[in-house]
Design an enzyme around this catalytic site. Structure first.
Site, mmCIF file in Angstrom:
data_model
loop_
_atom_site.group_PDB
_atom_site.id
_atom_site.type_symbol
_atom_site.label_atom_id
_atom_site.label_comp_id
_atom_site.label_asym_id
_atom_site.label_seq_id
_atom_site.Cartn_x
_atom_site.Cartn_y
_atom_site.Cartn_z
ATOM 1 N N ALA A 223 0.865 -1.184 0.000
ATOM 2 C CA ALA A 223 0.000 0.000 0.000
ATOM 3 C C ALA A 223 0.892 1.222 0.000
ATOM 4 C CB ALA A 223 -0.927 0.004 1.220
ATOM 5 N N ALA A 224 0.424 2.273 -0.661
ATOM 6 C CA ALA A 224 1.179 3.524 -0.714
ATOM 7 C C ALA A 224 0.234 4.684 -0.447
ATOM 8 C CB ALA A 224 1.854 3.692 -2.078
ATOM 9 N N ALA A 225 0.668 5.607 0.398
ATOM 10 C CA ALA A 225 -0.123 6.789 0.730
ATOM 11 C C ALA A 225 0.711 8.029 0.454
ATOM 12 C CB ALA A 225 -0.567 6.733 2.188
ATOM 13 N N LEU A 227 2.134 10.107 2.456
ATOM 14 C CA LEU A 227 3.293 10.330 3.316
ATOM 15 C C LEU A 227 4.229 9.134 3.388
ATOM 16 C CD1 LEU A 227 1.675 12.186 6.362
ATOM 17 C CD2 LEU A 227 2.663 13.146 4.276
ATOM 18 N N GLY A 228 3.756 7.947 3.073
ATOM 19 C CA GLY A 228 4.608 6.772 3.181
ATOM 20 C C GLY A 228 3.987 5.568 2.515
ATOM 21 N N GLN A 229 4.638 4.413 2.665
ATOM 22 C CA GLN A 229 4.128 3.182 2.082
ATOM 23 C C GLN A 229 4.424 2.016 3.009
ATOM 24 O OE1 GLN A 229 6.193 3.856 -1.570
ATOM 25 N NE2 GLN A 229 7.794 2.356 -1.152
ATOM 26 N N VAL A 230 3.690 0.919 2.805
ATOM 27 C CA VAL A 230 3.689 -0.185 3.761
ATOM 28 C C VAL A 230 4.193 -1.463 3.092
ATOM 29 C CG1 VAL A 230 2.251 -1.607 5.272
ATOM 30 C CG2 VAL A 230 1.777 0.841 5.032
ATOM 31 N N LYS A 246 5.763 0.460 7.951
ATOM 32 C CA LYS A 246 5.445 1.697 7.222
ATOM 33 C C LYS A 246 6.690 2.570 7.159
ATOM 34 C CE LYS A 246 2.433 4.791 8.881
ATOM 35 N NZ LYS A 246 1.137 5.476 9.134
ATOM 36 N N ASP A 388 -9.003 10.558 11.683
ATOM 37 C CA ASP A 388 -8.796 10.258 10.264
ATOM 38 C C ASP A 388 -9.269 8.848 9.924
ATOM 39 O OD1 ASP A 388 -7.977 10.663 7.652
ATOM 40 O OD2 ASP A 388 -5.922 10.000 8.025
#
Length: 740
Positions: A223-225, A227-230, A246, A388
């Site tokens: 997963a990628a967001a 601010l960061g990725q997992v 993360k 959130d």
């Protein structure tokens, strides 16, 4: 037809709403992503000549993903620490320190400001022009196209603006439905940065080779967001333990702090424009600071880990006084492995499950109920809530629980505000808009100034007109936080309404939960889902010497009058156990639920009579019984006593309705005895039955003692009132007779 969104955007353009960070325009590349073959430290720590700056920041086509540079396999893997560029920047949001840092770098600030404004201003102008000309409205397709364009532009400006877009996605007072729907897509499909960079970040942050910490780490992020990725991995010290790792995108602190510095300068200008041209007094600088603090804290993964631990501890503490069947933690909070966590790397337990929004409709309905009650417990009891809960952060686990992820953005509210929110629900149900006015002041929607108090009658009239229509328009299912906030926004140009920073986060959280639930059940009613917890909260907090909620309890039971309304008592007791009236009213306290089964009645009675928290309600009932019995036993019945007698009759009728449930709990597992069955009847009741009786009997006996004591006291007072002491004349007459 005039574009509905244009009205929202025109207001935005007229006040703070002129802020460029809300909207977008021409595509531009930005500094937050490192160009290919460019050392990150060199890019940010050394001055860049104007010509080289033009070369580095040349704008690519918009169709190129803004994350493409991070995705490039050619990204430099220099031995320089990836966080070296953070030197000089504070690790917590400090406006003065950030200002001092970036004031010394005017060229970089100017480039970023030009980049932001050149991207956003054309779009703002086009939207403002469309709303200014009556014939320039857009149809639904154009509205969707404009919303999609906005999403692309915010994405192009990088993580800070993606976060702003996610924030706007649940701000109905600022954007329309089409824009909200489009911006909600910002949570998904964010391209990752290279895995090689992430692995190097892990080693630098944890201070050891990757193989000493994790084994079997996934080759690509799962997963990628923004601010960061997992990544998925197993602990080297315990290969059976699967974890989520993360990793923060490189150089985020520098990029985010620069954007926050630029936005703060724009926010101050917008504040002055708003105050000059509108009556709205929303403190946009305070809103920005609240959001900026949260944004900055999201960059600290150690803080996120501590938030998760505190969140779980507070929930467990809040559940400690609940009945045994409600004490289990209803959600799953991933365990944090702090020994493998740093500011930019977070290691937590891996949760196996699916996104809540993708679960079966029945599972969504069940878990949303769990999520609503959990959120309300945070909001109205612990005061520390997850701000959130977007769809990507809520999962349905394999064992049927709701897992809540990502504790980077949390918020706190004061006890007085928690109680005022509960009281406002009661006042709305009673349509006591004068009290709602006071609630709005307590909740900081209105300032407590002489000017506001002078216009009290007018504000109450406007509130009544808006809220009455909302409360009656199709029942609780029509009450959603988006439409209500939008209607209230329409009057902010006439009255000094403002949206307090903490409430913006509440709207965001409730809006997400409501949106997920409505996809599975179009008839979902957020208010009705909240009512059981609110009912229990009113009864228990009122018993904890909370004057505000004691008054709210009295307002529920007595309405705006002086007589106890037994239907409202039935509704309160029933709703506390999840039995609700499916009517068309917002919250109909006057129509009790029907068909409560004996088990629900026993649970309700145990809740009211078996807990110390129920003492205020029991004291009210004792007073009503004493008043009714006193009126019944008095020699003459006055007009004022008729209501007391009627209340006593209704209380006895309620007791008659509920008593069989307790009796049946003793005989429920026993058949009518025959000659051979008498020994069965003599056996002791089951433990569960004794538990209910054990909870109810002591408090019921105490109530009976109080009733007897107060009645005896009244009879003595009446006896003394009837037996008069002799007057002075009578005393003299007695003395004269004695002397004779």
């Amino acid at each position: 037809m005039q574009d509905a969104n244009c009205d929202h955007w025109s207001r935005i353009f007229g006040g703070w709403k002129a802020l460029g960070f809300v909207l977008g325009g021409a595509p531009r590349w930005r500094r937050w992503g490192a160009p290919a073959n460019t050392n990150l430290r060199t890019l940010h720590d050394h001055p860049v000549a104007p010509r080289s700056a033009r070369r580095i920041f040349r704008a690519p086509a918009l169709r190129e993903s803004p994350f493409a540079r991070f995705s490039s396999p050619r990204m430099s893997l220099s031995a320089e620490p990836l966080d070296a560029a953070d030197a000089g920047l504070p690790h917590v949001y400090d406006e003065e320190a950030i200002t001092a840092y970036w004031s010394a770098r005017p060229a970089e600030v100017a480039r970023r400001l030009v980049e932001i404004t050149s991207t956003l201003v054309p779009f703002v102008v086009s939207v403002a022009a469309a709303s200014a000309w009556p014939g320039a409205g857009a149809d639904e397709a154009q509205m969707r196209a404009r919303a999609a364009r906005l999403r692309e532009l915010l994405t192009a400006l990088g993580p800070t603006f993606i976060k702003i877009g996610q924030w706007l996605a649940v701000r109905p007072d600022l954007v329309g439905p089409a824009t909200m729907q489009e911006l909600q897509q910002l949570h998904d499909a964010v391209p990752p940065f290279p895995t090689a960079v992430a692995m190097r970040m892990i080693e630098q942050q944890l201070g050891c080779p990757l193989s000493q910490v994790f084994v079997g780490i996934s080759a690509e992020p799962l997963a990628a967001a923004s601010l960061g990725q997992v990544y998925q991995a197993r602990l080297a010290t315990n290969p059976r333990q699967m974890v989520a790792v993360k990793v923060q995108r490189p150089d985020m602190l520098r990029h985010v702090s620069l954007d926050l510095y630029c936005i703060r300068r724009l926010a101050g200008t917008a504040q002055r424009v708003q105050n000059l041209f509108t009556a709205n007094r929303t403190d946009f600088v305070a809103l920005f600071r609240q959001w900026a603090r949260g944004m900055y804290l999201e960059l600290d993964y150690v803080n996120e880990g501590h938030n998760a631990g505190r969140f779980e501890r507070l929930l467990r503490s809040a559940l400690r006084d609940e009945p045994a069947e409600r004490r289990a933690l209803p959600i799953q909070v991933p365990r944090v492995f702090f020994e493998y966590t740093s500011r930019k790397v977070l290691t937590t337990e891996w949760i196996v499950g699916t996104k809540l929004a993708d679960a079966a409709p029945a599972e969504v309905a069940r878990l949303v109920h769990v999520g609503v009650e959990c959120f309300l417990r945070q909001l109205l009891q612990t005061g520390f809530f997850h701000a959130d809960p977007h769809p990507g952060n809520l999962m349905a686990t394999r064992d049927g629980r709701l897992a809540v992820l990502d504790y980077g953005l949390m918020a706190e509210i004061e006890p007085r505000q928690m109680d005022s929110m509960v009281a406002s629900i009661i006042h709305l149900a009673n349509r006591d808009f004068d009290a709602v006015f006071d609630d709005f002041i307590a909740l900081q929607f209105l300032p407590d100034t002489p000017a506001v108090q002078q216009n009290r009658a007018r504000v109450v009239s406007v509130l009544g007109a808006i809220l009455n229509q909302a409360l009656e328009g199709g029942g609780a299912k029509s009450i959603d936080f988006r439409s209500l906030s939008s209607d209230l926004a329409a009057v902010t140009f006439e009255f000094p309404f403002s949206i307090p920073p903490y409430f913006a986060l509440i709207i965001r959280a409730l809006g997400v939960l409501e949106g997920i639930a409505l996809k599975a059940d179009p008839q979902f009613k957020m208010v009705m889902q909240a009512l059981p917890f609110v009912s229990r909260r009113v009864m228990t907090a009122a018993g904890a010497d909370n004057p505000l909620l004691q008054r709210a309890l009295r307002e529920i039971l007595y309405g705006n009058g002086t007589r106890l309304k037994l239907n409202r008592l039935r509704t309160l007791i029933g709703s506390s156990q999840g039995h609700l009236t499916r009517g068309e009213a917002f919250v109909d306290f006057d129509t009790p639920p029907e068909g409560m089964d004996p088990e629900a009645i026993r649970s309700a009675l145990a809740f009211v009579f078996g807990r110390e928290d129920g003492r205020v309600l029991r004291q009210m009932l004792v007073q009503e019984i004493v008043d009714g019995a006193d009126a019944l036993l008095s020699p003459g019945v006055r007009t004022a006593d008729i209501d007391k007698l009627e209340t006593l009759r209704e209380l006895l009728q309620l007791l008659q309705e509920y008593a069989p449930a307790l009796v049946s709990s003793v005989l429920s597992d026993r058949s009518i005895p025959t000659a051979a069955g008498w020994p069965q009847l003599l056996q002791p009741p089951q433990a569960a039955t004794l538990g209910v009786w054990g909870q109810v009997a002591p408090q019921a006996a105490e109530m009976a003692r109080q009733v007897a004591g107060r009645l005896a006291e009244r009879f003595m007072q009446r006896a003394f009132a009837q037996w008069r002491f002799p007057s002075p004349e009578e005393d003299e007459r007695k003395d004269w007779r004695w002397h004779r």
